[in-house]
Design a protein around this motif. Structure first.
Motif, PDB file in Angstrom:
ATOM      1  N   GLU A   1     -10.900  35.359 -12.018  1.00 25.74           N
ATOM      2  CA  GLU A   1      -9.864  34.625 -11.968  1.00 25.74           C
ATOM      3  C   GLU A   1     -10.034  33.236 -10.875  1.00 25.74           C
ATOM      4  OE1 GLU A   1      -7.062  38.020 -11.169  1.00 25.74           O
ATOM      5  OE2 GLU A   1      -5.865  36.507 -12.201  1.00 25.74           O
TER       6      GLU A   1
ATOM      7  N   ARG B   1     -11.569  40.770 -15.804  1.00 24.42           N
ATOM      8  CA  ARG B   1     -11.328  40.656 -14.100  1.00 24.42           C
ATOM      9  C   ARG B   1     -12.161  41.788 -13.541  1.00 24.42           C
ATOM     10  NH1 ARG B   1      -4.824  38.956 -14.450  1.00 24.42           N
ATOM     11  NH2 ARG B   1      -5.349  37.222 -15.936  1.00 24.42           N
ATOM     12  N   GLU B   2     -13.115  42.436 -14.276  1.00 20.85           N
ATOM     13  CA  GLU B   2     -13.717  43.816 -13.528  1.00 20.85           C
ATOM     14  C   GLU B   2     -15.260  43.761 -14.158  1.00 20.85           C
ATOM     15  OE1 GLU B   2     -11.816  47.278 -15.173  1.00 20.85           O
ATOM     16  OE2 GLU B   2     -12.590  46.668 -17.203  1.00 20.85           O
TER      17      GLU B   2
ATOM     18  N   ALA C   1      -9.556  33.722 -17.440  1.00 20.00           N
ATOM     19  CA  ALA C   1     -10.131  34.946 -17.024  1.00 20.00           C
ATOM     20  C   ALA C   1      -9.070  35.963 -17.552  1.00 20.00           C
ATOM     21  CB  ALA C   1     -10.520  35.109 -15.537  1.00 20.00           C
TER      22      ALA C   1
ATOM     23  N   ASP D   1     -15.475  40.712 -10.739  1.00 17.30           N
ATOM     24  CA  ASP D   1     -14.284  40.754  -9.897  1.00 17.30           C
ATOM     25  C   ASP D   1     -13.481  39.772  -9.467  1.00 17.30           C
ATOM     26  OD1 ASP D   1     -14.882  43.823 -10.072  1.00 17.30           O
ATOM     27  OD2 ASP D   1     -16.034  43.667  -8.360  1.00 17.30           O
TER      28      ASP D   1
ATOM     29  N   ALA E   1      -6.940  39.157 -18.740  1.00 15.76           N
ATOM     30  CA  ALA E   1      -7.047  40.804 -18.193  1.00 15.76           C
ATOM     31  C   ALA E   1      -7.254  41.380 -19.359  1.00 15.76           C
ATOM     32  CB  ALA E   1      -5.609  41.102 -17.583  1.00 15.76           C
TER      33      ALA E   1
END
Ligand SMILES: [Zn+2]
Ligand SMILES: [Zn+2]
Length: 416
Positions: A391, A11-12, A407, A388, A409
């Protein structure tokens, strides 16, 4: 059954690190650092059976030497272009860590240990480790970049890493001919948007160059050393204007030219590169500023490097232009410049009077091309990382396209 544990890039965007456990082999795909704030991924177990580095960008390779500092003794696999480019970037990253006052994550000696333990596999080749077969195919992102394919008795998994499907001036688009892929681990940097048409971007950049130089101005192009510098050089080289290169892009271009198969047209790059002027010292930079020309220089996000010299001397000149061509991370000098037109660094805080444009020459694919790729391969599972908006995109892929998409974490484990 394969266990996928996302250690970083969940998620980044940044610090890619994906731990794969096939039940018999433990493999690590990428081990990168968060380039802006030097954030690190979670530590994998050190009894790995192999580490695979997809490409030289530090968000994928930046912490691989730390594995050796921590006691890993196994092999790291990558293409020869990735090896040569990543060693330049890793050495530079140690300087940056020092400058930022961060305790370095590894020592120069650990880069050497990694080099000794590096095994080259080129795109199109593979290696067997225990019961697993791992092979690489081009990802079209930067020279040397790969997608990683893992095959076990019952499973086939594809890790896209950073991927670009269309041809650019520098790179041929990614390999997309895959059969029976059960699981895709996919980047999702631009899952929320499409890029503008590449050809019109190139035309616009050439137009700006012509307008500026016919007015006796200088066109300043802050550019990432790997990929963007060479792409801009290729787009502008046949206009017949003087082009000057400065900063790490010079060394990186030399490295890339040692791997002609990693790019589309090595002859064209070689001749554009030999025609371009090279500035390395302030005395040379001062004389570059005497004549209209195009300057391609690092750093791409304007945080340091020779761009500081040029900004200091050019920011007041209305006859000059500056074009940013890549993503500007929050908190960088380049992002502040993009948002406010102010150049703020090292005690300097000035308004720029130069003409300004932003052209999105991304080396990542976009939303429509990602969906097209998933539909073509039609996998059972899609695991989204490196974005980013991962999700939201996963939800959309589930609800609108019927894929089993997730997605995870950082730290989360998925069984596929
Ligand atoms: Zn990348
Ligand atoms: Zn990346």
């Amino acid at each position: 059954m394969i266990d996928i544990r996302v250690l970083g890039s969940g998620r980044e965007v940044g610090r890619s690190a994906i731990l794969i456990d096939t039940g018999t082999e433990k493999l690590l795909f990428d081990y990168g650092i968060e380039v802006q704030d030097m954030g690190v991924p979670k530590m994998p177990p050190l009894n790995l059976d192999g580490v695979f580095i997809s490409h030289a960008h530090l968000d994928h390779s930046g912490l691989a030497p730390q594995l050796y500092a921590a006691g890993y003794e196994g092999r790291t696999f990558m293409t020869s272009a990735t090896r040569d480019i990543s060693y330049e970037l890793l050495k530079d990253s140690l300087h940056v860590q020092k400058k930022k006052g961060i305790r370095p994550h590894f020592l120069p000696a650990h880069i050497n240990v990694m080099e000794e333990n590096t095994k080259i596999i080129e795109n199109g080749e593979g290696v067997s480790i225990g019961k697993s077969k791992i092979s690489l195919e081009s990802s079209g992102h930067i020279p040397g970049s790969s997608q990683t394919i893992l095959e076990t008795k019952n499973d086939k998994l594809l890790y896209t890493a950073d991927i670009k499907f269309i041809d650019t001036q520098l790179m041929s688009g990614a390999h997309t001919e895959f059969d029976d892929v059960k699981t895709i681990i996919s980047e999702s940097t631009y899952s929320y948007t499409d890029h503008p048409d590449r050809k019109s971007l190139e035309d616009r950049l050439r137009e700006i160059a012509q307008e500026t130089l016919y007015n006796n101005g200088i066109l300043l192009l802050p550019a990432f050393a790997v990929g963007r510098t060479q792409e801009l050089l290729l787009i502008l080289s046949d206009l017949g204007f003087p082009i000057v290169m400065d900063g790490m892009g010079i060394e990186i271009t030399e490295k890339i030219l040692m791997h002609p198969d990693s790019i589309r047209d090595a002859d064209k790059l070689a001749s554009a590169f030999s025609e371009a002027g090279k500035a390395r010292r302030d005395s040379q930079r001062a004389s570059v500023l005497q004549e209209p020309c195009i300057i391609i220089t690092t750093s791409g996000m304007m945080n340091g490097g020779p761009i500081s010299y040029y900004m200091k001397h050019l920011h007041k000149r209305k006859d000059c232009a500056i074009v940013q061509t890549g993503f500007q991370v929050e908190g960088t000098v380049g992002r502040v410049f993009k948002d406010t037109g102010r150049y703020v660094t090292n005690g300097l805080d000035v308004n720029s009077h130069m003409k300004y444009d932003f052209l999105d020459f991304s080396a990542h694919t976009d939303r429509s091309h990602l969906i097209e790729f998933y539909k073509k391969l039609n996998p059972e599972n899609i695991v989204l990382v490196h974005g980013d908006h991962a999700e939201d995109f996963a939800a959309e892929l589930r609800e609108e396209h019927g894929f089993n998409a997730s997605a995870p974490a950082n730290g989360e484990k998925i069984n596929v």
